[in-house]
Write a protein that holds these residues in place. Structure first.
Motif, PDB file in Angstrom:
ATOM      1  N   GLY A 133       0.829  -1.205   0.000  1.00  0.00           N
ATOM      2  CA  GLY A 133       0.000   0.000   0.000  1.00  0.00           C
ATOM      3  C   GLY A 133       0.861   1.253   0.000  1.00  0.00           C
ATOM      4  O   GLY A 133       0.562   2.236  -0.684  1.00  0.00           O
ATOM      5  N   GLU A 160      -5.451  -1.013  -0.035  1.00  0.00           N
ATOM      6  CA  GLU A 160      -4.502  -1.817   0.739  1.00  0.00           C
ATOM      7  C   GLU A 160      -4.308  -1.296   2.160  1.00  0.00           C
ATOM      8  O   GLU A 160      -4.213  -2.069   3.114  1.00  0.00           O
ATOM      9  CB  GLU A 160      -3.141  -1.836   0.028  1.00  0.00           C
ATOM     10  CG  GLU A 160      -3.120  -2.631  -1.261  1.00  0.00           C
ATOM     11  CD  GLU A 160      -3.150  -4.127  -1.025  1.00  0.00           C
ATOM     12  OE1 GLU A 160      -2.783  -4.565   0.086  1.00  0.00           O
ATOM     13  OE2 GLU A 160      -3.554  -4.860  -1.947  1.00  0.00           O
ATOM     14  N   SER A 161      -4.237   0.040   2.303  1.00  0.00           N
ATOM     15  CA  SER A 161      -3.821   0.622   3.582  1.00  0.00           C
ATOM     16  C   SER A 161      -4.845   1.534   4.232  1.00  0.00           C
ATOM     17  O   SER A 161      -4.634   1.984   5.352  1.00  0.00           O
ATOM     18  CB  SER A 161      -2.518   1.416   3.383  1.00  0.00           C
ATOM     19  OG  SER A 161      -1.523   0.620   2.810  1.00  0.00           O
TER      20      SER A 161
END
Length: 317
Positions: free
Chosen positions: A3, A260-261
């Protein structure tokens, strides 16, 4: 980790695109630069989406993505206008700091308790914005002796600080809105962003003309701004296309990073984009900053790093 990588790629894509777009905006009207660069990119995106994009998204994804596209496009217009008439270093640093500050602030309001480091980063970011936006600006502007051929017009007060604040708010809003979209049709999402922003620009242009006015950023084209030869015109078109493509690549990798993050972390990593823009401005355009501005810009960078490294203490559920 992946990420963070996506976030950094997005930052460099946005930073490079912002510099090229800002450079073009010092030669041509801002509105024309944004409309042309995004239309050129859209001409590449539509066939790509039709060929490899799969099934287009449906339902609430469409209006949400469209709104994100319009907000993001507005931010680009404000940013380029600030670059054209102010200082790239000032406008970019303020916009980047706010684009990191606001999403993290929203996450705190939603129940995340920040660590001490992240809290210090918040305070430092606020101080940095105040320092940079209130600094006096003295530099050679277009038409003056010693000015770069692509120097700013110098028309914006405080080096264009207002445009940096407005663009930063738009970019932060874009991050929050676009990160809320849930769809696997990534190519279509990026295409819809561009369709929405280009359509909004076209609508504003038509409405402004109907009432006998020019849309914001649509200044008269100065003599010699558009080259006469075929090759120079192709170079100008390439500049606009690359600027729009970099912006689009930034949108793509930001979406991947937020998936992702999370949006707060992705926004912080992508907020390093102004560093790329400021470096290009210093090396290629000869833009310099005074000591006070330099301290403010450096503090903005430190604040961004502190916000990025400061982990969430705990979540208040």
């Amino acid at each position: 980790m992946i990420g963070a990588l996506f976030g950094v790629i997005a930052a460099f894509s946005w930073g490079g695109g912002d510099f090229l777009g800002g450079l073009a905006s010092r030669r041509l009207p801002t509105f024309l630069v944004v409309a042309a660069s995004q239309t050129a990119t859209l001409a590449l995106l539509i066939p790509t989406a039709l060929i490899i994009g799969g099934a287009p998204p449906t339902g609430a994804v469409l209006p949400t993505t469209a709104i994100a596209g319009i907000v993001g496009g507005t931010g680009v217009l404000l940013l380029y206008h600030g670059f054209a008439h102010g200082r790239i270093s000032i406008v970019a640093s303020i916009a980047g700091t706010l684009s990191a500050l606001i999403p993290v602030g929203v996450s705190i309001l939603q129940g995340e308790i920040p660590s001490l480091l992240r809290l210090v980063g918040f305070l430092a970011a606020i101080v940095a914005i105040i320092i940079v936006s209130t600094s006096s600006v003295e530099h050679a502007v277009a038409g003056e002796a010693g000015a770069h051929a692509d120097a700013s017009s110098g028309a914006a007060a405080r080096g264009g600080a207002f445009y940096g604040v407005a663009a930063g708010i738009c970019f932060a809003s874009f991050s929050l809105i676009f990160a809320s979209v849930e769809s696997d049709a990534i190519v279509w999402l990026i295409t819809i962003l561009r369709i929405a922003s280009v359509s909004a620009l076209a609508l504003v242009f038509v409405l402004a003309r109907l009432v006998g006015r020019r849309p914001p950023g649509d200044e008269p084209i100065r003599a010699g701004a558009i080259p006469t030869g075929l090759l120079p015109r192709l170079r100008l078109l390439l500049l606009l296309t690359v600027a729009g493509t970099c912006e689009t690549a930034g949108n793509l990798f930001f979406f991947l990073a937020s998936g992702e993050s999370g949006v707060a972390v992705a926004a912080v990593f992508t907020s390093v984009a102004p560093i790329t823009t400021v470096i290009f401005a210093a090396l290629l355009l000869g833009e310099r900053v005074n000591i006070r501005q330099g301290l403010g810009i450096a503090l903005a960078g430190v604040a961004t790093i502190a916000i990025a490294l400061g982990r969430v203490a705990y979540t208040n559920c």
